[in-house]
Motif scaffolding. Sequence first.
Motif: not given
Length: 144
Positions: A87-100
């Motif tokens: 479900i797409e909720e109205n929550e804070v989104e955090i993204q952690f990215e690794g290897c570039h």
Amino acid sequence: MKWNTCYTVMITVLLLTTLFSVITVGDEKWDQQLDETNRMFHDYESLTTELETIAATYPSITNLYELGQSVQGRTIWGLKITDNPDIEENEVEIQFEGCHHGNEYMSVEMPLNLAWLLVQNYSVDPTITDYIDNREIWIVPLVN
């Protein structure tokens, strides 16, 4: 985990990755040792398998998405961790990215380990449970 601790960990990973990259440039003996050491880290296939394992083991709090394709035609995976992953909720989104970039072995491991930490401690650690219940956390261990 406090944000100061999170920033400290991210800066430490960045510095270690940079140092590792500088050390390995142009040293054939180091390159041979790296071939042996590389077996301790996830390659694309084993990373994909592990992300699929997390999603299959914790379906109530995870969903694995194909975010796109790399220039080499490999799938770029995004693991969504939240209490309602479908479900797409109205929550804070955090993204952690690794290897570039290529040969940044440890930068794949850190977000992958974070994913395991979160899913294994959901409903066990009140802070992690709160993060997952009230945020949409994205883990993208391999960006390119």
